[in-house]
Design a protein around this motif. Structure first.
Motif, PDB file in Angstrom:
ATOM      1  N   ASN A 155       0.832  -1.202   0.000  1.00  0.00           N
ATOM      2  CA  ASN A 155       0.000   0.000   0.000  1.00  0.00           C
ATOM      3  C   ASN A 155       0.872   1.259   0.000  1.00  0.00           C
ATOM      4  OD1 ASN A 155      -2.473  -1.507   0.228  1.00  0.00           O
ATOM      5  ND2 ASN A 155      -2.043  -1.771   2.411  1.00  0.00           N
ATOM      6  N   TYR A 156       0.690   2.082  -1.017  1.00  0.00           N
ATOM      7  CA  TYR A 156       1.408   3.350  -1.127  1.00  0.00           C
ATOM      8  C   TYR A 156       0.429   4.484  -0.831  1.00  0.00           C
ATOM      9  CZ  TYR A 156       4.738   0.583  -3.915  1.00  0.00           C
ATOM     10  OH  TYR A 156       5.623  -0.371  -4.374  1.00  0.00           O
ATOM     11  N   LEU A 157       0.862   5.450  -0.018  1.00  0.00           N
ATOM     12  CA  LEU A 157       0.095   6.677   0.152  1.00  0.00           C
ATOM     13  C   LEU A 157       0.760   7.751  -0.694  1.00  0.00           C
ATOM     14  CD1 LEU A 157      -2.147   8.346   1.472  1.00  0.00           C
ATOM     15  CD2 LEU A 157      -0.565   8.819   3.372  1.00  0.00           C
ATOM     16  N   ILE A 191      -4.530   6.272  -2.094  1.00  0.00           N
ATOM     17  CA  ILE A 191      -3.938   5.007  -1.670  1.00  0.00           C
ATOM     18  C   ILE A 191      -3.863   4.103  -2.901  1.00  0.00           C
ATOM     19  CG2 ILE A 191      -4.231   2.927  -0.270  1.00  0.00           C
ATOM     20  CD1 ILE A 191      -5.638   4.627   1.815  1.00  0.00           C
ATOM     21  N   VAL A 246      -0.338   9.906   8.019  1.00  0.00           N
ATOM     22  CA  VAL A 246      -0.341   8.441   7.926  1.00  0.00           C
ATOM     23  C   VAL A 246      -1.029   7.833   9.139  1.00  0.00           C
ATOM     24  CG1 VAL A 246       1.132   6.378   7.925  1.00  0.00           C
ATOM     25  CG2 VAL A 246       1.717   8.329   6.469  1.00  0.00           C
ATOM     26  N   GLU A 250      -4.398   5.471   8.875  1.00  0.00           N
ATOM     27  CA  GLU A 250      -4.375   4.098   9.381  1.00  0.00           C
ATOM     28  C   GLU A 250      -5.403   3.909  10.503  1.00  0.00           C
ATOM     29  OE1 GLU A 250       0.185   2.550   8.463  1.00  0.00           O
ATOM     30  OE2 GLU A 250      -0.340   3.189  10.506  1.00  0.00           O
ATOM     31  N   ILE A 257      -0.178   1.355   5.910  1.00  0.00           N
ATOM     32  CA  ILE A 257       0.507   2.066   4.822  1.00  0.00           C
ATOM     33  C   ILE A 257       1.969   1.630   4.808  1.00  0.00           C
ATOM     34  CG2 ILE A 257       1.180   4.304   3.885  1.00  0.00           C
ATOM     35  CD1 ILE A 257      -1.833   3.715   3.734  1.00  0.00           C
ATOM     36  N   TYR A 260       5.343   5.908   1.629  1.00  0.00           N
ATOM     37  CA  TYR A 260       4.798   7.267   1.510  1.00  0.00           C
ATOM     38  C   TYR A 260       5.544   8.003   0.396  1.00  0.00           C
ATOM     39  CZ  TYR A 260       3.690  12.113   2.863  1.00  0.00           C
ATOM     40  OH  TYR A 260       3.269  13.420   2.884  1.00  0.00           O
TER      41      TYR A 260
END
Length: 428
Positions: A155-157, A191, A246, A250, A257, A260
């Motif tokens: 998972n990338y933010l 996301i 973040v 979450e 996450i 970032y």
């Protein structure tokens, strides 16, 4: 006694060519193949062909000229030798000393391939270390407390901020960014889940209503307890930067996450300009004085300034922030698609400026590698390539002007992402 010596000419049965010879032909004729000399004007044309023993290929090492003491036997020169020099014999024969060496194409091709591989490897290694040195690993996710468990996939933010870092007054005016802002704010938050069932891109509206959890200040180290305070999602970035953003996401989603990525106004525009513009299909014309947007309907190539105006516009749409997040998704996917074309990747005059423009302004977490960044890039490209899905966070209503997430759909969405299952939840 006046007798002829044995073997003298004239003796019956004798050898007229000297002793030790048991043949009727001279020793020179037997030792050397007879070679026919060039026929003169009176040479008989109906002479029978030469026997095999009189082949024009003479002994190597005997000079081609007729030496003294050699005789002409019936028009044939016993001293003529072919094949010893560099010239071509009557039948095209060359010996090993006179033959020209054939080009060794196999060896040349092998060394050309080795050289090409070495150059490619050296360029790749050099590019890796150059790019890795430019990556700004400034976000420490280890300061985020009480984190949810990690799930399958990554998972990338991805955060777009209104940072004016590195911008001149002229650039601010050109990009319609206004004056400086204290603490900075997030204009877009997405996301990106990359898993075995393809990538999923989820936009988080910046006006989302969220609860601020207990957290530790990223600079002060002070712990702030839970107070039940609710605010807009983008306000958390202004309060304590990426770490609190973040932590808040979450806490409100229960989704871990992993990485970032953040980019400011200037970096966004520079990437687009380095690509030579990005082609977009805008279905409906719109204007917005705040962002500087003024677009006609149809397919067009956007410059960096136009692209920034496109992704920031919200007042021109009835759904405002929800439509803006859809435009952001559409544009980011178009950027990734164009950046991954052979015309960009194989053209060093476009590839390096584009990569440099992105790396100069990207801020990432300290655990982010170039491999992770590349995976994110190609996952983003897959969203529009038919291998992924894009959606907004499911919304159930609003409170005080802030958008409220649909908790039932959110729970199902997070469960599917954590288990790396195909996403069946629909957003707004």
């Amino acid at each position: 006694m006046n007798e002829w010596p044995q073997g003298r000419s004239g003796e019956p049965g004798g050898n007229r060519y000297g002793s030790g010879s048991g043949s009727a032909e001279p020793e020179g004729a037997r030792a050397m193949p007879h070679v026919r000399r060039d026929a003169g004007p009176g040479y008989p044309r109906n002479e029978p062909p030469l026997p095999p023993s009189l082949s024009p290929r003479g002994r190597a090492g005997v000079p081609p000229q007729q030496s003294q003491g050699q005789h002409d036997y019936g028009g044939y020169n016993t001293g003529q030798v072919y094949g010893g020099g560099g010239g071509r014999g009557g039948d095209g024969y060359r010996d090993g000393q006179g033959a020209r060496p054939r080009p060794r194409w196999g060896r040349r091709i092998k060394w050309a391939l080795i050289t090409l591989v070495v150059v490619v490897l050296a360029t790749s290694v050099g590019t890796y270390f150059w790019a890795d040195g430019k990556l700004r690993r400034e976000v420490d996710l280890s300061k985020v407390i009480d984190r949810p468990a990690t799930g399958d996939g990554t998972n990338y933010l991805i955060v777009g901020t209104d940072s004016r870092e590195g911008m001149t007054d002229e650039m601010k005016q050109k990009l319609h960014t206004g004056g400086p802002t204290d603490g900075g704010r997030t204009d877009s938050m997405l996301i990106l889940h990359d898993g075995s069932n393809g990538p999923t891109l989820i936009s988080l509206p910046r006006d989302s209503n969220v609860e601020i959890p207990a957290y530790v200040g990223s600079t002060s180290g002070k712990k702030y307890p839970t107070t039940g305070r609710h605010t807009k999602l983008n306000a958390t970035y202004a309060e304590d930067g990426p770490a609190l953003l973040v932590r808040t996401i979450e806490y409100n989603t229960h989704l871990h996450i992993d990485h970032y990525v953040e980019i400011g106004f200037a970096g966004f525009a520079n990437i687009v300009d380095a690509l030579g513009g990005v082609e977009m299909d805008i279905p409906q014309a719109f204007k917005d004085k705040d962002s500087g947007a003024d677009f006609k309907a149809g397919t067009q190539t956007l410059t960096g300034a136009q692209a920034l105006a496109f992704v920031r516009t919200r007042h021109a749409f009835a759904s405002q922030d929800l439509q803006r997040t859809k435009n952001q998704q559409k544009f980011l996917a178009a950027v990734a698609k164009q950046a991954a074309t052979p015309g960009t990747l194989l053209n060093p005059f476009k590839f390096y400026p584009t990569l440099g423009a992105g790396l100069d302004t990207l801020k990432v977490d300290k655990d982010m590698s170039l491999w992770d960044l590349g995976q994110m890039f190609f996952a983003m490209k897959g969203v529009t390539g038919g291998d992924g899905k894009s959606m907004n966070m499911p919304i159930s209503g609003s409170v005080g002007g802030n958008l409220v997430w649909d908790q039932a759909k959110l729970k199902q969405l997070v469960q599917q992402l954590n288990n790396d299952e195909p996403v069946t939840v629909t957003g707004n």
